[in-house]
Scaffold this active site. Structure first.
Site, PDB file in Angstrom:
ATOM      1  CG  ASP A   1      -0.385   0.142   2.533  1.00  9.95           C
ATOM      2  OD1 ASP A   1       0.863   0.263   2.624  1.00  9.95           O
ATOM      3  OD2 ASP A   1      -1.134   0.150   3.528  1.00  9.95           O
ATOM      4  CG  HIS A   2      -0.857   4.781   1.170  1.00 10.04           C
ATOM      5  ND1 HIS A   2      -2.049   4.093   1.013  1.00 10.04           N
ATOM      6  CD2 HIS A   2      -0.847   5.242   2.448  1.00 10.04           C
ATOM      7  CE1 HIS A   2      -2.733   4.162   2.145  1.00 10.04           C
ATOM      8  NE2 HIS A   2      -2.034   4.842   3.032  1.00 10.04           N
TER       9      HIS A   2
ATOM     10  CB  CYS B   1       0.497  -2.827   4.559  1.00  2.00           C
ATOM     11  SG  CYS B   1       0.129  -4.021   5.859  1.00  2.00           S
ATOM     12  N   GLY B   2       1.827  -1.005   6.404  1.00  2.00           N
ATOM     13  CA  GLY B   2       2.395  -0.377   7.588  1.00  2.00           C
ATOM     14  C   GLY B   2       2.818  -1.384   8.634  1.00  2.00           C
ATOM     15  CB  THR B   3       1.037  -3.466  10.928  1.00  2.00           C
ATOM     16  OG1 THR B   3      -0.130  -3.831  10.164  1.00  2.00           O
ATOM     17  CG2 THR B   3       0.770  -2.165  11.664  1.00  2.00           C
ATOM     18  N   GLY B   4       2.023  -4.941   8.150  1.00  2.56           N
ATOM     19  CA  GLY B   4       2.027  -6.289   7.558  1.00  2.56           C
ATOM     20  C   GLY B   4       0.779  -7.066   7.912  1.00  2.56           C
TER      21      GLY B   4
ATOM     22  CG  HIS C   1       7.403 -26.278  11.268  1.00  2.00           C
ATOM     23  ND1 HIS C   1       7.492 -26.299  12.650  1.00  2.00           N
ATOM     24  CD2 HIS C   1       8.478 -26.975  10.820  1.00  2.00           C
ATOM     25  CE1 HIS C   1       8.568 -26.982  13.021  1.00  2.00           C
ATOM     26  NE2 HIS C   1       9.190 -27.402  11.921  1.00  2.00           N
TER      27      HIS C   1
ATOM     28  NE  ARG D   1       2.923   3.840   8.347  1.00  5.53           N
ATOM     29  CZ  ARG D   1       1.671   4.158   8.014  1.00  5.53           C
ATOM     30  NH1 ARG D   1       0.658   3.555   8.633  1.00  5.53           N
ATOM     31  NH2 ARG D   1       1.417   5.038   7.071  1.00  5.53           N
TER      32      ARG D   1
ATOM     33  NE  ARG E   1       6.633 -32.841  13.869  1.00  5.73           N
ATOM     34  CZ  ARG E   1       7.934 -32.771  13.563  1.00  5.73           C
ATOM     35  NH1 ARG E   1       8.448 -33.638  12.710  1.00  5.73           N
ATOM     36  NH2 ARG E   1       8.706 -31.843  14.087  1.00  5.73           N
ATOM     37  CG  HIS E   2       5.811 -29.820   9.848  1.00  3.73           C
ATOM     38  ND1 HIS E   2       5.503 -29.326  11.097  1.00  3.73           N
ATOM     39  CD2 HIS E   2       7.064 -30.337   9.938  1.00  3.73           C
ATOM     40  CE1 HIS E   2       6.528 -29.517  11.902  1.00  3.73           C
ATOM     41  NE2 HIS E   2       7.492 -30.127  11.222  1.00  3.73           N
TER      42      HIS E   2
HETATM   43  C1  RB5 Z   1      -2.314   2.345   6.391  1.00  5.10           C
HETATM   44  O1  RB5 Z   1      -2.386   3.508   7.130  1.00  5.10           O
HETATM   45  C2  RB5 Z   1      -2.225   1.140   7.329  1.00  5.10           C
HETATM   46  O2  RB5 Z   1      -3.449   0.920   7.940  1.00  5.10           O
HETATM   47  C3  RB5 Z   1      -1.782  -0.097   6.582  1.00  5.10           C
HETATM   48  O3  RB5 Z   1      -0.557   0.164   5.979  1.00  5.10           O
HETATM   49  C4  RB5 Z   1      -1.567  -1.373   7.377  1.00  5.10           C
HETATM   50  O4  RB5 Z   1      -0.769  -1.132   8.492  1.00  5.10           O
HETATM   51  C5  RB5 Z   1      -2.763  -2.147   7.697  1.00  5.10           C
HETATM   52  O5  RB5 Z   1      -2.696  -3.242   8.234  1.00  5.10           O
END
Ligand code: RB5
Length: 151
Positions: free
Chosen positions: A8-9, A66-69, A99, A110, A133-134
């Site tokens: 994303d951006h 993305c910001g957090t994944g 696994h 981020r 097993r996996h």
């Molecule tokens: C965008 O602001 C943010 O929500 C996105 O990058 C992501 O972290 C969502 O999970």
């Protein structure tokens, strides 16, 4: 390996860094966009594009940033057959292939710095599924998908 990349951006720069890094290792890198952070992009849209490309075999595996994944992983995992894991360390990235037979890795731009992110994708792409097993456990994940895709 043919690897698809989407972001994303919030994570365009991280996507570019990881694409360049993996291309240097000989991987074929396919950019699903966006091209710049000015292009506001909702993470589920890119997650769907890359996840569907994995499912059809257009690409072997995917990297979503993305910001957090987290949003990318949540969205990609709605596509049957996709096992997307958000990873913030190399050990998890290796183990989710060995696994869980993960086919997409998601990274939070981020959350982790670019050097750590390179180590994370290296661990992911250098690992191999162990089967055994996996495989039985991964099959059980597939069975959950099938149970809830019957309408
Ligand atoms: C965008 O602001 C943010 O929500 C996105 O990058 C992501 O972290 C969502 O999970």
């Amino acid at each position: 390996m043919r690897i698809g990349f989407g972001s994303d951006h919030a994570a365009v720069d991280m996507k570019a860094i990881l694409m360049e890094h993996l291309a240097e290792q000989g991987h074929e890198c396919v950019d699903f966009g966006p091209e710049s952070a000015e292009q506001r992009t909702d993470y589920p849209d890119k997650a769907l594009e890359v996840a569907e490309a994995v499912k059809t075999g257009e690409i072997d595996k995917g990297v979503l940033c993305c910001g957090t994944g987290i949003g990318m992983a949540l969205a990609a995992n709605k596509v049957p057959g996709i096992r997307a894991s958000v990873c913030g360390d190399p050990f998890s990235a290796e183990m989710t292939v060995r696994h869980n037979n993960a086919n997409i890795i998601t990274i939070g731009a981020r959350v982790v710095g670019s050097e750590l992110a390179k180590m994370i994708v290296d661990s992911f792409f250098n690992a191999e599924f162990e089967g055994g097993r996996h495989a039985r456990r991964v099959d059980k994940i597939t069975a959950i998908e099938e149970k809830y895709s019957k309408g």
